[in-house]
Write a protein that holds these residues in place. Structure first.
Motif, PDB file in Angstrom:
ATOM      1  N   GLY A  70       0.787  -1.229   0.000  1.00 33.26           N
ATOM      2  CA  GLY A  70       0.000   0.000   0.000  1.00 33.26           C
ATOM      3  C   GLY A  70       0.818   1.277   0.000  1.00 33.26           C
ATOM      4  O   GLY A  70       0.265   2.352  -0.171  1.00 33.26           O
ATOM      5  N   ASN A  71       2.141   1.198   0.201  1.00 28.66           N
ATOM      6  CA  ASN A  71       2.982   2.396   0.200  1.00 28.66           C
ATOM      7  C   ASN A  71       3.840   2.420  -1.060  1.00 28.66           C
ATOM      8  O   ASN A  71       4.436   1.412  -1.415  1.00 28.66           O
ATOM      9  N   PRO A  72       3.933   3.558  -1.735  1.00 23.57           N
ATOM     10  CA  PRO A  72       4.714   3.608  -2.970  1.00 23.57           C
ATOM     11  C   PRO A  72       6.208   3.712  -2.685  1.00 23.57           C
ATOM     12  O   PRO A  72       6.629   4.114  -1.601  1.00 23.57           O
ATOM     13  N   HIS A  73       7.010   3.342  -3.674  1.00 26.06           N
ATOM     14  CA  HIS A  73       8.446   3.627  -3.613  1.00 26.06           C
ATOM     15  C   HIS A  73       8.605   5.127  -3.779  1.00 26.06           C
ATOM     16  O   HIS A  73       7.831   5.770  -4.493  1.00 26.06           O
ATOM     17  N   THR A  74       9.601   5.692  -3.128  1.00 24.66           N
ATOM     18  CA  THR A  74       9.814   7.134  -3.229  1.00 24.66           C
ATOM     19  C   THR A  74      11.277   7.444  -3.501  1.00 24.66           C
ATOM     20  O   THR A  74      12.163   6.634  -3.221  1.00 24.66           O
ATOM     21  N   LEU A  75      11.503   8.625  -4.050  1.00 28.00           N
ATOM     22  CA  LEU A  75      12.840   9.182  -4.200  1.00 28.00           C
ATOM     23  C   LEU A  75      12.864  10.497  -3.437  1.00 28.00           C
ATOM     24  O   LEU A  75      11.914  11.280  -3.507  1.00 28.00           O
ATOM     25  N   HIS A  76      13.955  10.723  -2.717  1.00 27.83           N
ATOM     26  CA  HIS A  76      14.104  11.973  -1.963  1.00 27.83           C
ATOM     27  C   HIS A  76      15.238  12.769  -2.599  1.00 27.83           C
ATOM     28  O   HIS A  76      16.326  12.244  -2.854  1.00 27.83           O
ATOM     29  N   PHE A  77      14.976  14.040  -2.850  1.00 29.58           N
ATOM     30  CA  PHE A  77      15.947  14.923  -3.492  1.00 29.58           C
ATOM     31  C   PHE A  77      16.369  15.985  -2.487  1.00 29.58           C
ATOM     32  O   PHE A  77      15.520  16.636  -1.882  1.00 29.58           O
ATOM     33  N   ALA A  78      17.677  16.161  -2.316  1.00 23.79           N
ATOM     34  CA  ALA A  78      18.185  17.159  -1.370  1.00 23.79           C
ATOM     35  C   ALA A  78      19.417  17.837  -1.958  1.00 23.79           C
ATOM     36  O   ALA A  78      20.232  17.197  -2.641  1.00 23.79           O
TER      37      ALA A  78
END
Length: 151
Positions: free
Chosen positions: A98-106
C-alpha cells in the motif's frame, strides 16, 4: 506418607489459598496456569521489488541542477550529473503493501550552485517486458523541479 506431609506443609504455609492455580502436582503443590496468549493481528505483507528509474532535476526555469542528492526509500544513493540527470539500475527494495516507492531529493552541495528546497516524489512502477527477468519493474522517467530557497 511424604505426600501427606507435603500437603499439610503447603496448607499450613498458606500456599494453597494464596495461589489461584487450577492444578496441583503429585505432591499437592500448585502448578501455575500458563499466561494467556496475546492476540496479534495479521503480519504486514512486505513486497520485495526490483526496479530501475532515471530522471532529471531542473530548477523552475527548466535549467538542469547538478550535484543534487537522490536517495531511495531503501537508502541507495546517487547524485545528479552536470546535466541534472540521475539513474538507478536494479534497485532491490522492500515496500510495505500500500505504500509507494519514493525518491528523496536534497541539495547537499550548498550555495555552490544555489540552494534548493528538498522534495520527495512517489514512483509508479510498470512491469518491464523487454528484459528476461520477470521480476523487474521500471518507473516512468522522472522530472523533478526544485525551487530555489531565499537566503
Amino acid at each position: 506418607m511424604k505426600t501427606n506431609f507435603y500437603r499439610r506443609l503447603i496448607s499450613l504455609l498458606g500456599f494453597a489459598t494464596v495461589c489461584s492455580c487450577s492444578q496441583t502436582d503429585e505432591y499437592g503443590c500448585p502448578i501455575p496456569d500458563p499466561p494467556p496468549m496475546p492476540e496479534y493481528g495479521p503480519a504486514p505483507i512486505e513486497t520485495y521489488e526490483i526496479f530501475s528509474v532515471k530522471g532529471k532535476v531542473v530548477d523552475t526555469d527548466g535549467n538542469p541542477i547538478p550535484y543534487i542528492s537522490v536517495t531511495t526509500r531503501g537508502g541507495e544513493h546517487t547524485a545528479t550529473d552536470t546535466e541534472g540527470d540521475f539513474a538507478f539500475e536494479r534497485v532491490i527494495e522492500v515496500r510495505p503493501e500500500g505504500n509507494p516507492h519514493t525518491l528523496h531529493f536534497a541539495d547537499v552541495d550548498g550555495p555552490a550552485n544555489g540552494s534548493f528546497e528538498e522534495a520527495t516524489v512517489a514512483l509508479t512502477l510498470h512491469e518491464e517486458t523487454s528484459t528476461p527477468e520477470a521480476d523487474d519493474f521500471v518507473a516512468e522517467e522522472v522530472t523533478v523541479t526544485l525551487k530555489r530557497t531565499t537566503e
